[in-house]
Scaffold this motif. Structure first.
Motif, PDB file in Angstrom:
ATOM      1  N   ARG A 112       0.836  -1.184   0.000  1.00  0.00           N
ATOM      2  CA  ARG A 112       0.000   0.000   0.000  1.00  0.00           C
ATOM      3  C   ARG A 112       0.882   1.250   0.000  1.00  0.00           C
ATOM      4  O   ARG A 112       1.780   1.389   0.830  1.00  0.00           O
ATOM      5  CB  ARG A 112      -0.899   0.012   1.229  1.00  0.00           C
ATOM      6  CG  ARG A 112      -1.693   1.282   1.447  1.00  0.00           C
ATOM      7  CD  ARG A 112      -2.855   1.435   0.485  1.00  0.00           C
ATOM      8  NE  ARG A 112      -3.111   2.838   0.170  1.00  0.00           N
ATOM      9  CZ  ARG A 112      -4.236   3.287  -0.404  1.00  0.00           C
ATOM     10  NH1 ARG A 112      -5.200   2.458  -0.728  1.00  0.00           N
ATOM     11  NH2 ARG A 112      -4.382   4.556  -0.676  1.00  0.00           N
ATOM     12  N   PHE A 128       0.665   5.645  -0.289  1.00  0.00           N
ATOM     13  CA  PHE A 128      -0.210   6.810  -0.226  1.00  0.00           C
ATOM     14  C   PHE A 128       0.433   7.926  -1.022  1.00  0.00           C
ATOM     15  O   PHE A 128       1.622   8.195  -0.860  1.00  0.00           O
ATOM     16  CB  PHE A 128      -0.396   7.276   1.220  1.00  0.00           C
ATOM     17  CG  PHE A 128      -1.170   6.319   2.088  1.00  0.00           C
ATOM     18  CD1 PHE A 128      -2.555   6.258   2.007  1.00  0.00           C
ATOM     19  CD2 PHE A 128      -0.512   5.483   2.971  1.00  0.00           C
ATOM     20  CE1 PHE A 128      -3.280   5.380   2.808  1.00  0.00           C
ATOM     21  CE2 PHE A 128      -1.229   4.607   3.783  1.00  0.00           C
ATOM     22  CZ  PHE A 128      -2.613   4.555   3.700  1.00  0.00           C
ATOM     23  N   ARG A 137       5.072  10.645  -2.109  1.00  0.00           N
ATOM     24  CA  ARG A 137       4.564   9.284  -1.965  1.00  0.00           C
ATOM     25  C   ARG A 137       5.103   8.620  -0.706  1.00  0.00           C
ATOM     26  O   ARG A 137       6.292   8.711  -0.407  1.00  0.00           O
ATOM     27  CB  ARG A 137       4.984   8.485  -3.211  1.00  0.00           C
ATOM     28  CG  ARG A 137       4.756   7.003  -3.096  1.00  0.00           C
ATOM     29  CD  ARG A 137       4.890   6.343  -4.440  1.00  0.00           C
ATOM     30  NE  ARG A 137       3.796   6.754  -5.322  1.00  0.00           N
ATOM     31  CZ  ARG A 137       3.408   6.032  -6.389  1.00  0.00           C
ATOM     32  NH1 ARG A 137       4.035   4.931  -6.716  1.00  0.00           N
ATOM     33  NH2 ARG A 137       2.406   6.444  -7.121  1.00  0.00           N
ATOM     34  N   THR A 154      -2.910   0.577   8.746  1.00  0.00           N
ATOM     35  CA  THR A 154      -3.127   0.439   7.307  1.00  0.00           C
ATOM     36  C   THR A 154      -3.429  -1.024   6.965  1.00  0.00           C
ATOM     37  O   THR A 154      -4.376  -1.328   6.223  1.00  0.00           O
ATOM     38  CB  THR A 154      -1.882   0.920   6.540  1.00  0.00           C
ATOM     39  OG1 THR A 154      -1.629   2.285   6.897  1.00  0.00           O
ATOM     40  CG2 THR A 154      -2.074   0.820   5.047  1.00  0.00           C
ATOM     41  N   THR A 175      -2.870  -1.330  -2.778  1.00  0.00           N
ATOM     42  CA  THR A 175      -2.429  -0.851  -4.089  1.00  0.00           C
ATOM     43  C   THR A 175      -1.842  -1.995  -4.907  1.00  0.00           C
ATOM     44  O   THR A 175      -1.723  -1.889  -6.122  1.00  0.00           O
ATOM     45  CB  THR A 175      -1.425   0.315  -3.967  1.00  0.00           C
ATOM     46  OG1 THR A 175      -0.595   0.128  -2.825  1.00  0.00           O
ATOM     47  CG2 THR A 175      -2.136   1.629  -3.791  1.00  0.00           C
TER      48      THR A 175
END
Ligand SMILES: Nc1ncnc2c1ncn2[C@@H]1O[C@H](COP(=O)(O)OP(=O)(O)OP(=O)(O)O)[C@@H](O)[C@H]1O
Ligand SMILES: [Mg+2]
Length: 274
Positions: A9, A11, A17, A46, A58
């Motif tokens: 994952r 963000f 990033r 998360t 992701t």
């Protein structure tokens, strides 16, 4: 019951990033109690939010009971660090909230809600409002709420971290009982070694930036466990010391090769599951 395959994952924020988690592989067996242990910011919340279906991965895949998780599900309950009760609803109505959200029959669950509150030591408080309760009592209400639908999977994000040590131990005891009688699968996030050793069958240790699975440690101590005087103090001490070392370790990817008597499972050897 829960399977994560190569889950990552990132963000994308204003500041650039952030890679929160990278390449997590984990299998949690049905009825197992797994603690996720790691320092602040290593991606524990998360990870849990992804399993709960509150946040998409992701990369990689997450399945619960064989089906991919794409949104919150009624068989998965989540308990957050803060009680997150609705201030205008009574204790009983807060416990019954999932019943409304999922459109279950209220009359069928009212008795169960009362029983859960009674078990949690909140008998007689059904009609109170959250602000009339202490923080610990509010968190008990949240615990009852997360149990109302008899979930098969319980995801808990540092649920007791805001409580005093004794209340925390009391609620941990309650949680152990619930887990032993319900057979639910539990993933419990914590940064406390004591809590992990007290509660878990296995402890998953995450390393920070990006969050990666550093090791999985078995806790082979009979239940019910308690932090106080007990006959397994030596075992508790040795597992705790091992976890402490793992948390302190600098970013050697998977740690040194395990010694002959360690219960540490080296990551990458395909042994993270069972
Ligand atoms: N919505 C978001 N947007 C941007 N970055 C995020 C977001 N959520 C988490 N992060 C970043 O991902 C990383 C992991 O955060 P996470 O909250 O999962 O950590 P944690 O292990 O739960 O920490 P703590 O123990 O403090 O609760 C952090 O670097 C955080 O800044
Ligand atoms: Mg967190």
């Amino acid at each position: 019951m829960i399977r994560l395959s190569d889950v990552s994952r990132t963000f994308d924020g204003r500041a650039g990033r952030v890679e929160a988690l990278r390449g997590i592989d984990l299998d949690v067996a049905e009825g197992e109690f797994v603690a996720v242990l790691g320092r602040s910011g290593c991606g524990k919340s998360t990870l849990l939010r992804m399993i709960a279906g509150l946040l998409p991965a992701t990369a990689g895949q997450i399945t619960v009971a064989g089906t991919p998780v794409t949104r919150p599900r009624r068989d998965i309950a989540m308990l957050f660090q803060r009680p997150a009760l609705l201030p205008w609803r009574t204790v009983l109505d807060n416990v019954l909230l999932p019943v409304e959200i999922f459109g279950w029959k209220r009359s069928k669950y009212r008795e169960r809600a009362r029983d859960l509150l009674e078990l949690a030591g909140l008998g007689g408080f059904e009609k109170r409002l959250p602000h009339e309760l202490s923080g610990g009592m509010q968190q008990r209400v949240s615990l009852c709420r997360s149990l109302i639908g008899a979930p098969r999977v319980m995801l808990m994000d540092e649920p007791f971290s805001a409580l005093d040590a004794l209340t925390r131990e009391e609620l941990s005891g309650e949680l152990q009982r619930v887990h032993m009688t319900s057979g639910a699968t539990v993933v419990f996030v914590t940064h406390s070694i004591d809590e992990a050793v007290l509660l878990a069958d296995r402890v998953v240790v995450l390393s920070p930036r990006p969050g990666r699975l550093r090791a999985v440690v078995e806790v082979d101590i009979p239940r019910p466990r308690s932090l106080g005087r007990n006959s397994h103090l030596a075992d508790v001490a040795s597992v705790s010391a091992e976890l402490h070392e793992l948390l302190m370790e600098r970013d050697a990817p998977a740690g040194p090769a395990p010694g002959p008597d360690t219960r540490r499972t080296p990551v990458g050897a395909g042994a993270a599951g069972r």
